[in-house]
Design a protein around this motif. Structure first.
Motif, mmCIF file in Angstrom:
data_model
loop_
_atom_site.group_PDB
_atom_site.id
_atom_site.type_symbol
_atom_site.label_atom_id
_atom_site.label_comp_id
_atom_site.label_asym_id
_atom_site.label_seq_id
_atom_site.Cartn_x
_atom_site.Cartn_y
_atom_site.Cartn_z
ATOM 1 N N TYR A 77 0.853 -1.189 0.000
ATOM 2 C CA TYR A 77 0.000 0.000 0.000
ATOM 3 C C TYR A 77 0.886 1.235 0.000
ATOM 4 N N PHE A 78 0.421 2.276 -0.667
ATOM 5 C CA PHE A 78 1.130 3.556 -0.694
ATOM 6 C C PHE A 78 0.196 4.620 -0.140
ATOM 7 N N GLU A 79 0.598 5.217 0.986
ATOM 8 C CA GLU A 79 -0.217 6.222 1.644
ATOM 9 C C GLU A 79 0.452 7.598 1.531
ATOM 10 N N GLU A 80 -0.068 8.569 2.258
ATOM 11 C CA GLU A 80 0.408 9.948 2.155
ATOM 12 C C GLU A 80 1.921 10.046 2.364
ATOM 13 N N GLU A 81 2.592 10.705 1.429
ATOM 14 C CA GLU A 81 4.043 10.928 1.398
ATOM 15 C C GLU A 81 4.827 9.677 1.019
ATOM 16 N N ASP A 82 4.139 8.614 0.646
ATOM 17 C CA ASP A 82 4.856 7.451 0.124
ATOM 18 C C ASP A 82 5.252 7.706 -1.331
ATOM 19 N N VAL A 83 6.308 7.006 -1.759
ATOM 20 C CA VAL A 83 6.887 7.193 -3.090
ATOM 21 C C VAL A 83 6.861 5.860 -3.832
ATOM 22 N N PHE A 84 6.639 5.919 -5.121
ATOM 23 C CA PHE A 84 6.647 4.702 -5.938
ATOM 24 C C PHE A 84 7.073 5.064 -7.354
ATOM 25 N N PRO A 85 7.593 4.117 -8.141
ATOM 26 C CA PRO A 85 7.961 2.735 -7.783
ATOM 27 C C PRO A 85 9.421 2.688 -7.388
ATOM 28 N N GLU A 86 9.714 3.082 -6.162
ATOM 29 C CA GLU A 86 11.087 3.301 -5.721
ATOM 30 C C GLU A 86 11.966 2.068 -5.837
ATOM 31 N N PHE A 87 11.479 0.913 -5.348
ATOM 32 C CA PHE A 87 12.307 -0.294 -5.381
ATOM 33 C C PHE A 87 12.539 -0.777 -6.810
ATOM 34 N N LEU A 88 11.521 -0.709 -7.630
ATOM 35 C CA LEU A 88 11.668 -1.151 -9.020
ATOM 36 C C LEU A 88 12.734 -0.323 -9.729
ATOM 37 N N TYR A 89 12.597 0.985 -9.655
ATOM 38 C CA TYR A 89 13.506 1.843 -10.421
ATOM 39 C C TYR A 89 14.938 1.774 -9.900
ATOM 40 N N LEU A 90 15.091 1.797 -8.576
ATOM 41 C CA LEU A 90 16.431 1.812 -7.999
ATOM 42 C C LEU A 90 17.166 0.487 -8.182
ATOM 43 N N THR A 91 16.444 -0.570 -8.504
ATOM 44 C CA THR A 91 17.091 -1.859 -8.792
ATOM 45 C C THR A 91 17.235 -2.097 -10.288
ATOM 46 N N GLY A 92 16.980 -1.060 -11.088
ATOM 47 C CA GLY A 92 17.234 -1.152 -12.514
ATOM 48 C C GLY A 92 16.067 -1.605 -13.361
ATOM 49 N N ASN A 93 14.918 -1.848 -12.739
ATOM 50 C CA ASN A 93 13.743 -2.268 -13.505
ATOM 51 C C ASN A 93 13.050 -1.030 -14.063
ATOM 52 N N ARG A 94 12.764 -1.031 -15.344
ATOM 53 C CA ARG A 94 12.158 0.147 -15.971
ATOM 54 C C ARG A 94 10.709 -0.089 -16.372
ATOM 55 N N HIS A 95 10.114 -1.169 -15.853
ATOM 56 C CA HIS A 95 8.710 -1.459 -16.140
ATOM 57 C C HIS A 95 8.013 -1.911 -14.866
ATOM 58 N N TYR A 96 6.749 -1.562 -14.741
ATOM 59 C CA TYR A 96 5.957 -1.995 -13.599
ATOM 60 C C TYR A 96 5.781 -3.510 -13.632
ATOM 61 N N THR A 97 5.934 -4.138 -12.484
ATOM 62 C CA THR A 97 5.752 -5.583 -12.380
ATOM 63 C C THR A 97 4.444 -5.915 -11.658
ATOM 64 N N TYR A 98 3.619 -4.914 -11.435
ATOM 65 C CA TYR A 98 2.339 -5.092 -10.766
ATOM 66 C C TYR A 98 1.330 -4.094 -11.323
ATOM 67 N N LEU A 99 0.077 -4.294 -10.961
ATOM 68 C CA LEU A 99 -0.982 -3.340 -11.273
ATOM 69 C C LEU A 99 -1.084 -2.355 -10.122
ATOM 70 N N LEU A 100 -1.255 -1.087 -10.434
ATOM 71 C CA LEU A 100 -1.373 -0.060 -9.399
ATOM 72 C C LEU A 100 -2.794 0.485 -9.407
ATOM 73 N N TYR A 101 -3.529 0.213 -8.321
ATOM 74 C CA TYR A 101 -4.923 0.631 -8.209
ATOM 75 C C TYR A 101 -5.100 1.649 -7.081
ATOM 76 N N VAL A 102 -6.195 2.385 -7.159
ATOM 77 C CA VAL A 102 -6.540 3.344 -6.119
ATOM 78 C C VAL A 102 -7.431 2.659 -5.089
ATOM 79 N N GLU A 103 -6.960 2.579 -3.853
ATOM 80 C CA GLU A 103 -7.745 2.010 -2.762
ATOM 81 C C GLU A 103 -8.715 3.051 -2.204
ATOM 82 N N LYS A 104 -8.237 4.259 -2.071
ATOM 83 C CA LYS A 104 -9.050 5.366 -1.564
ATOM 84 C C LYS A 104 -8.711 6.597 -2.401
ATOM 85 N N ARG A 105 -9.729 7.343 -2.835
ATOM 86 C CA ARG A 105 -9.533 8.511 -3.698
ATOM 87 C C ARG A 105 -8.205 9.197 -3.387
ATOM 88 N N ALA A 106 -7.385 9.373 -4.412
ATOM 89 C CA ALA A 106 -6.014 9.805 -4.180
ATOM 90 C C ALA A 106 -5.585 10.935 -5.114
#
Length: 264
Positions: A77-106
């Motif tokens: 989950y990514f809440e207020e002040e969380d950052v994404f896709p930090e682990f993917l990008y910093l490990t050299g991955n340039r594509h999302y490996t998951y679906l990113l959905y809105v849990e609560k209006r964001a």
């Protein structure tokens, strides 16, 4: 443990605060994009190219994958002040490996990758803030994984409480719970109703006090509750693993501190 002075600066703004409000980036913010998403909306699909870093300004997002049977598996989950896709990008991955959905209006602030790289190259303080964020999120992710070593809902709750207090170095007797019990239950891999029942039962027994189901006033209970905590912590079996060896000294919750960092 090594002491890293620039990571121990309590006055260092968070990575999100740096990007959102630091005056040095006022001109660059004209290239940032802020978007609002409704609950249930798909923000990114698996395989999408990572072109921006996202900062959650408000609301909640979730990283999702699906089992072969079509069951939704929530990875994070990514809440207020969380950052994404930090682990993917910093490990050299340039594509999302998951679906990113809105849990609560964001509301999300998007920063182009090329621009963020320029900012990081020019500002050691921003690098420190990102390192702090990634380190803390990694510890929290590990904490949730370690909770799964425990079999009962009560043990997972107690282990999570002590882990969060240690990670956030909290001295006060408060622990902020996730924004909803459904999220908390998903992260602990327990049934929501079972979690709710156990929280209320532990409150009645004096483990803590609940404040609108958002805050846990740890160690605010009765002497009887403290004794129950000691009994609970004497030897909690780890699923498929050895028993924890606990030294019962100090606060009744202190046993979880040693337990947490004996296996993290």
């Amino acid at each position: 443990m090594h002491n890293i002075s620039f990571l121990q600066n309590e006055n260092l703004p968070s990575f999100a605060q740096f990007c959102i409000s630091d005056s040095r980036y006022e001109d660059l913010r004209t290239h940032f994009t802020k978007k609002t998403y409704r609950a249930g909306e798909c923000v990114q699909s698996e395989g999408d190219t990572i072109t921006h870093f996202g900062i959650v300004v408000s609301g909640i997002l979730k990283a999702v994958s699906y089992s072969r049977d079509g069951e939704e598996l929530c990875n994070a989950y990514f809440e207020e002040e969380d950052v994404f896709p930090e682990f993917l990008y910093l490990t050299g991955n340039r594509h999302y490996t998951y679906l990113l959905y809105v849990e609560k209006r964001a509301e999300v602030l998007w920063i182009p990758i090329f621009l963020l790289e320029e900012m990081l190259s020019a500002d050691a303080g921003l690098v420190s803030a990102l390192l702090c964020y990634v380190s803390q999120r990694g510890l929290k992710n590990q904490l949730y994984l370690n909770c799964l070593n425990y079999q009962t809902v009560r043990e997972r709750i107690a282990y999570w409480i002590m882990g969060v207090r240690k990670i956030e170095a909290r001295q006060e007797q408060e622990v902020h719970m996730p924004r909803s019990q459904r999220i908390f239950a998903n992260m602990l891999h327990v049934n929501r109703s079972s979690l709710n029942q156990e929280l209320k039962q532990m409150e009645r027994e004096g483990y803590f006090r609940l404040d609108k189901e958002r805050l846990l006033h740890v160690e605010g209970g009765t002497a009887e509750g403290a004794a129950l905590i000691r009994q609970l912590c004497q030897a909690i079996p780890i699923k498929n693993g050895p028993h924890l060896k606990i030294l019962l000294t100090g606060s009744p919750w202190a046993v979880f501190h040693s337990a947490l960092f004996s296996i993290m």
